[in-house]
Design an enzyme around this catalytic site. Structure first.
Site, mmCIF file in Angstrom:
data_model
loop_
_atom_site.group_PDB
_atom_site.id
_atom_site.type_symbol
_atom_site.label_atom_id
_atom_site.label_comp_id
_atom_site.label_asym_id
_atom_site.label_seq_id
_atom_site.Cartn_x
_atom_site.Cartn_y
_atom_site.Cartn_z
ATOM 1 N N HIS A 1 7.350 -11.533 45.952
ATOM 2 C CA HIS A 1 7.969 -10.786 44.847
ATOM 3 C C HIS A 1 9.360 -11.384 44.608
ATOM 4 O O HIS A 1 10.020 -11.823 45.560
ATOM 5 C CB HIS A 1 8.174 -9.299 45.207
ATOM 6 C CG HIS A 1 6.936 -8.462 45.182
ATOM 7 N ND1 HIS A 1 6.669 -7.510 46.137
ATOM 8 C CD2 HIS A 1 5.908 -8.406 44.295
ATOM 9 C CE1 HIS A 1 5.524 -6.908 45.845
ATOM 10 N NE2 HIS A 1 5.041 -7.435 44.741
ATOM 11 N N CYS B 1 13.147 -3.105 48.096
ATOM 12 C CA CYS B 1 11.717 -2.759 47.935
ATOM 13 C C CYS B 1 11.468 -1.278 48.102
ATOM 14 O O CYS B 1 10.522 -0.742 47.534
ATOM 15 C CB CYS B 1 10.854 -3.390 49.016
ATOM 16 S SG CYS B 1 10.963 -5.112 49.230
HETATM 17 N N1 ARG Z 1 3.425 -4.826 52.079
HETATM 18 C C1 ARG Z 1 3.919 -4.742 50.746
HETATM 19 C C2 ARG Z 1 3.213 -5.768 49.855
HETATM 20 O O1 ARG Z 1 2.865 -6.812 50.316
HETATM 21 C C3 ARG Z 1 5.401 -4.937 50.740
HETATM 22 C C4 ARG Z 1 6.015 -4.744 49.398
HETATM 23 C C5 ARG Z 1 7.500 -4.945 49.388
HETATM 24 N N2 ARG Z 1 8.014 -4.729 48.106
HETATM 25 C C6 ARG Z 1 8.761 -5.578 47.385
HETATM 26 N N3 ARG Z 1 9.237 -5.164 46.252
HETATM 27 N N4 ARG Z 1 9.021 -6.811 47.785
HETATM 28 O O2 ARG Z 1 2.974 -5.553 48.699
#
Ligand code: ARG
Length: 302
Positions: free
Chosen positions: A178, A274
């Site tokens: 992300h 996040c």
């Molecule tokens: N385990 C989650 C995923 O892989 C973590 C998300 C973290 N969120 C973020 N905005 N980076 O989607």
């Protein structure tokens, strides 16, 4: 819509690490002591909530859903600006089950007047919320990450939903799945970013738009600490326990760091940003960054 800086969190009651959809996730380590891990996660969540309040945010806490452990990362639930929310569509089936409970949470926020309207993405278009579509209050546009999770087309959808420019940046690695893992705009106009996460073209775009004096290059160590994934309000920065490099760099630029031990959530590939979603972002509240940048010059809310 609300005007006070307000953050949505999701209770960690049903949080665990039971699958792996990014290279940071370690279900085996979680399974070695699930009760202890969960206890630590609840404690870490409480510390984050306190740090956010101390930094000046009002905090809304929504319930999680059994079987949807990653709901603790509401940054992925929606993109919100000017009281309008566009709900996320998740790429992986592991997280697609969050869409219905998040839709109910947003309906509740709308009924309470915290947001004004909610819309959905077109079929087949993946977009994982504010984690991949980050508002830059100084420049008055979104930065959108695409590749590992969100579709390229989502950037254009966001531009028409919000009537603001969306600058798309392609992510080159699964490690930075992300945009918020490797990119963070700050109130003084600086961009904290990890260069190896981006394609050459994305880096070119970024460097064309952000002068060198406002670019803060994160190291691999900063990335591993999940410290680029930070929450900023004026001179306040809430982040994971960070590195000497970032402590010095951000300190020199006038930021006050509030470091929280979020290791139970880093085990799922997440840091402070996040775990949050800003509900009050407004395109009218443009922020004046000084030519040299720095938190001291930030005039209006980030
Ligand atoms: N385990 C989650 C995923 O892989 C973590 C998300 C973290 N969120 C973020 N905005 N980076 O989607």
């Amino acid at each position: 819509m609300i005007h006070q800086p307000t953050i949505l969190l999701v209770e960690p009651t049903h949080y665990d690490v039971s699958y792996s959809i990014n290279p940071w996730m370690d279900p085996g380590l979680w399974a070695s002591d699930p009760r202890g891990m969960h206890r630590n996660a609840v404690r870490a969540f409480e510390s984050l909530r306190s740090a956010l309040r101390a930094a000046g945010f009002a905090v809304e806490v929504a319930p999680g859903t059994l079987g949807q452990p990653d709901m603790v990362f509401p940054a992925n639930a929606a993109v919100v600006l000017d009281g309008h929310a566009v709900l996320a569509r998740f790429r992986y089936p592991e997280r697609a089950g969050e869409e219905a409970p998040f839709a109910r949470i947003f309906e509740g926020l709308r009924e309470r007047g915290l947001i004004d309207s909610v819309s959905l993405l077109p079929e087949g278009c993946y977009q994982e919320g504010a984690g991949d579509c980050i508002w830059d209050a100084v420049r008055g546009h979104f930065w959108a990450g695409f590749g590992p999770r969100s579709s390229r087309a989502a950037a254009d959808v966001m531009a028409s939903e919000f009537g603001r420019e969306v600058v798309a940046l392609e992510l080159a690695t699964e490690q930075s799945y992300h945009l918020d893992v490797c990119f963070c705009p700050l109130s003084g106009g600086e961009i904290l970013y990890y260069a190896p996460a981006f394609t050459p073209q994305a880096l070119c775009t970024l460097r064309e738009r952000v002068p060198a004096s406002l670019r803060i290059e994160a190291s691999e160590d900063d990335l591993r600490h999940f410290s680029v994934n930070a929450v900023n309000l004026h001179d306040q920065v809430v982040m994971t326990r960070t590195t000497p490099h970032l402590r010095a760099e951000l300190g020199q630029r006038g930021y006050q760091l509030r470091e929280v031990d979020l290791s139970p959530f880093m085990l799922s590939g997440g840091g402070a940003y996040c775990m949050t979603l800003r509900l009050d972002r407004s395109s009218a509240a443009r922020q004046a960054a000084g030519s040299s940048g720095g938190a001291a010059q930030a005039a209006v809310a980030a």
